[in-house]
Design a protein around this motif. Sequence first.
Motif, mmCIF file in Angstrom:
data_model
loop_
_atom_site.group_PDB
_atom_site.id
_atom_site.type_symbol
_atom_site.label_atom_id
_atom_site.label_comp_id
_atom_site.label_asym_id
_atom_site.label_seq_id
_atom_site.Cartn_x
_atom_site.Cartn_y
_atom_site.Cartn_z
ATOM 1 N N ALA A 53 -11.686 -4.189 29.589
ATOM 2 C CA ALA A 53 -10.375 -4.772 29.872
ATOM 3 C C ALA A 53 -10.305 -6.257 29.538
ATOM 4 O O ALA A 53 -9.430 -6.974 30.013
ATOM 5 N N ALA A 54 -11.243 -6.737 28.700
ATOM 6 C CA ALA A 54 -11.195 -8.135 28.276
ATOM 7 C C ALA A 54 -9.919 -8.386 27.474
ATOM 8 O O ALA A 54 -9.432 -7.488 26.774
ATOM 9 N N PRO A 55 -9.352 -9.590 27.541
ATOM 10 C CA PRO A 55 -8.122 -9.876 26.803
ATOM 11 C C PRO A 55 -8.289 -9.648 25.299
ATOM 12 O O PRO A 55 -9.273 -10.073 24.691
ATOM 13 N N ARG A 56 -7.342 -8.940 24.713
ATOM 14 C CA ARG A 56 -7.320 -8.705 23.275
ATOM 15 C C ARG A 56 -5.872 -8.418 22.832
ATOM 16 O O ARG A 56 -4.958 -8.426 23.655
ATOM 17 N N THR A 57 -5.697 -8.190 21.549
ATOM 18 C CA THR A 57 -4.346 -7.975 21.038
ATOM 19 C C THR A 57 -4.259 -6.688 20.232
ATOM 20 O O THR A 57 -5.247 -6.204 19.684
ATOM 21 N N VAL A 58 -3.037 -6.145 20.155
ATOM 22 C CA VAL A 58 -2.694 -5.047 19.244
ATOM 23 C C VAL A 58 -1.301 -5.349 18.709
ATOM 24 O O VAL A 58 -0.596 -6.224 19.210
ATOM 25 N N VAL A 59 -0.897 -4.593 17.698
ATOM 26 C CA VAL A 59 0.413 -4.791 17.087
ATOM 27 C C VAL A 59 1.255 -3.540 17.299
ATOM 28 O O VAL A 59 0.819 -2.422 17.021
ATOM 29 N N MET A 60 2.477 -3.730 17.799
ATOM 30 C CA MET A 60 3.421 -2.642 18.015
ATOM 31 C C MET A 60 4.584 -2.772 17.037
ATOM 32 O O MET A 60 5.106 -3.861 16.824
ATOM 33 N N SER A 61 4.963 -1.652 16.430
ATOM 34 C CA SER A 61 6.147 -1.633 15.579
ATOM 35 C C SER A 61 7.398 -1.495 16.443
ATOM 36 O O SER A 61 7.433 -0.680 17.376
ATOM 37 N N ASN A 62 8.417 -2.298 16.144
ATOM 38 C CA ASN A 62 9.658 -2.239 16.921
ATOM 39 C C ASN A 62 10.762 -1.458 16.226
ATOM 40 O O ASN A 62 11.783 -1.157 16.840
ATOM 41 N N ASN A 63 10.590 -1.161 14.946
ATOM 42 C CA ASN A 63 11.583 -0.338 14.245
ATOM 43 C C ASN A 63 10.993 0.235 12.982
ATOM 44 O O ASN A 63 9.838 0.000 12.676
ATOM 45 N N ARG A 74 0.869 -1.183 0.000
ATOM 46 C CA ARG A 74 0.000 0.000 0.000
ATOM 47 C C ARG A 74 0.901 1.226 0.000
ATOM 48 O O ARG A 74 2.060 1.170 0.384
ATOM 49 N N ASP A 75 0.374 2.348 -0.418
ATOM 50 C CA ASP A 75 1.156 3.578 -0.475
ATOM 51 C C ASP A 75 1.124 4.247 0.891
ATOM 52 O O ASP A 75 0.100 4.769 1.317
ATOM 53 N N ILE A 76 2.265 4.216 1.591
ATOM 54 C CA ILE A 76 2.332 4.839 2.914
ATOM 55 C C ILE A 76 3.277 6.037 2.926
ATOM 56 O O ILE A 76 3.635 6.551 3.979
ATOM 57 N N GLY A 77 3.698 6.469 1.731
ATOM 58 C CA GLY A 77 4.573 7.626 1.651
ATOM 59 C C GLY A 77 6.033 7.265 1.892
ATOM 60 O O GLY A 77 6.386 6.095 2.043
ATOM 61 N N TYR A 78 6.885 8.274 1.921
ATOM 62 C CA TYR A 78 8.318 8.114 2.161
ATOM 63 C C TYR A 78 8.979 7.210 1.116
ATOM 64 O O TYR A 78 10.065 6.685 1.333
ATOM 65 N N GLY A 79 8.329 6.999 -0.026
ATOM 66 C CA GLY A 79 8.863 6.090 -1.026
ATOM 67 C C GLY A 79 8.755 4.634 -0.626
ATOM 68 O O GLY A 79 9.410 3.764 -1.207
ATOM 69 N N ILE A 80 7.907 4.337 0.378
ATOM 70 C CA ILE A 80 7.750 2.982 0.897
ATOM 71 C C ILE A 80 6.407 2.422 0.432
ATOM 72 O O ILE A 80 5.368 3.080 0.557
ATOM 73 N N SER A 81 6.433 1.202 -0.087
ATOM 74 C CA SER A 81 5.199 0.598 -0.582
ATOM 75 C C SER A 81 4.671 -0.502 0.333
ATOM 76 O O SER A 81 3.576 -1.011 0.111
ATOM 77 N N ASN A 82 5.465 -0.867 1.361
ATOM 78 C CA ASN A 82 5.014 -1.937 2.246
ATOM 79 C C ASN A 82 5.397 -1.616 3.684
ATOM 80 O O ASN A 82 6.557 -1.308 3.976
ATOM 81 N N LEU A 83 4.431 -1.703 4.563
ATOM 82 C CA LEU A 83 4.642 -1.363 5.969
ATOM 83 C C LEU A 83 5.460 -2.414 6.697
ATOM 84 O O LEU A 83 6.206 -2.103 7.617
ATOM 85 N N TYR A 84 5.344 -3.679 6.295
ATOM 86 C CA TYR A 84 5.905 -4.773 7.087
ATOM 87 C C TYR A 84 7.233 -5.323 6.569
ATOM 88 O O TYR A 84 8.024 -5.846 7.350
ATOM 89 N N ARG A 85 7.481 -5.229 5.289
ATOM 90 C CA ARG A 85 8.675 -5.837 4.714
ATOM 91 C C ARG A 85 9.953 -5.267 5.341
ATOM 92 O O ARG A 85 10.112 -4.066 5.474
ATOM 93 N N PHE A 86 10.851 -6.164 5.781
ATOM 94 C CA PHE A 86 12.153 -5.833 6.376
ATOM 95 C C PHE A 86 12.053 -5.221 7.776
ATOM 96 O O PHE A 86 13.031 -4.698 8.296
ATOM 97 N N ARG A 87 10.874 -5.301 8.407
ATOM 98 C CA ARG A 87 10.721 -4.689 9.721
ATOM 99 C C ARG A 87 10.283 -5.739 10.746
ATOM 100 O O ARG A 87 10.028 -6.901 10.415
#
Length: 258
Positions: free
Chosen positions: A248-258, A219-232
């Motif tokens: 406060a029921a158990p659920r999940t989210v995703v955090m970027s580490n870099n 997807r187009d996310i700017g910065y000349g980057i076409s993919n949010l997940y590749r190489f990260r």
Amino acid sequence: MKNIHYYINALLCIVLLNACEKNDTPGVASLNIFNGIAGSNMLVTNLNGTEPLIWYRSAHRLYYGDPGDVAAYNSVKNRFYSYSGLQRIAFFEYPDTLAHSVPVTRVQVDLPVSSINTLFLTGTIQAPDTLFLRDVLPYHTATDSTAGIRVVNLVNGLTVSVNLKNEASGSEVESLGYKAVSAFKNHNVKKDPEIYEFEIRDKTNGNLITTQMIDTRDRDIGYGISNLYRFRNFTIILFGELNNTGAAAPRTVVMSNN
């Protein structure tokens, strides 16, 4: 006189070279902070430790269950860059309802220069807990086209397994107890990236607790980057309170580490 000028010029060159060498060496660390304290709504951070929080209204705010702006490339609002060394951090409720501005919890963490760190706040308002990690992130070569994904369990009293949909229970993570963290596992993000659906199950009975979708399509996310997940690298965070069926029921989210 020429000799004096020569020595002055030589001294200036030495000073400038030293300055360049110092500037080439990073002087800060990276710290991700996640607010998973059940019963909290918003916490503000005080990096003065036990000192009074002077700018309370403009202090950095951590919303419950918000891992930061994962959708923005290299822009995570729960990430701190401007500190290194031994840091004392206090976390206050917003608005502050506790007498005498008592923090919900406080921690002391060591942040070596150039290190990458993550601090997970968990537990409850009445009994807060923390998990601090010094992260070593896997490197992804240009020929691999992969993303590193790991799982952390912040639900006290619960041991889980993790699998991808339609795969055997525990095929991703066999067993993960409270405050345990799995290793980063590479997932393909090649020419035709796919949608990964992670299933988090109760290890004791196999019951499905929650699912987490990770869409690795371009997807187009700017910065000349076409993919949010590749190489990260990313962390699936399981948080909440065991047997809670409300906010406060158990659920999940995703955090970027870099």
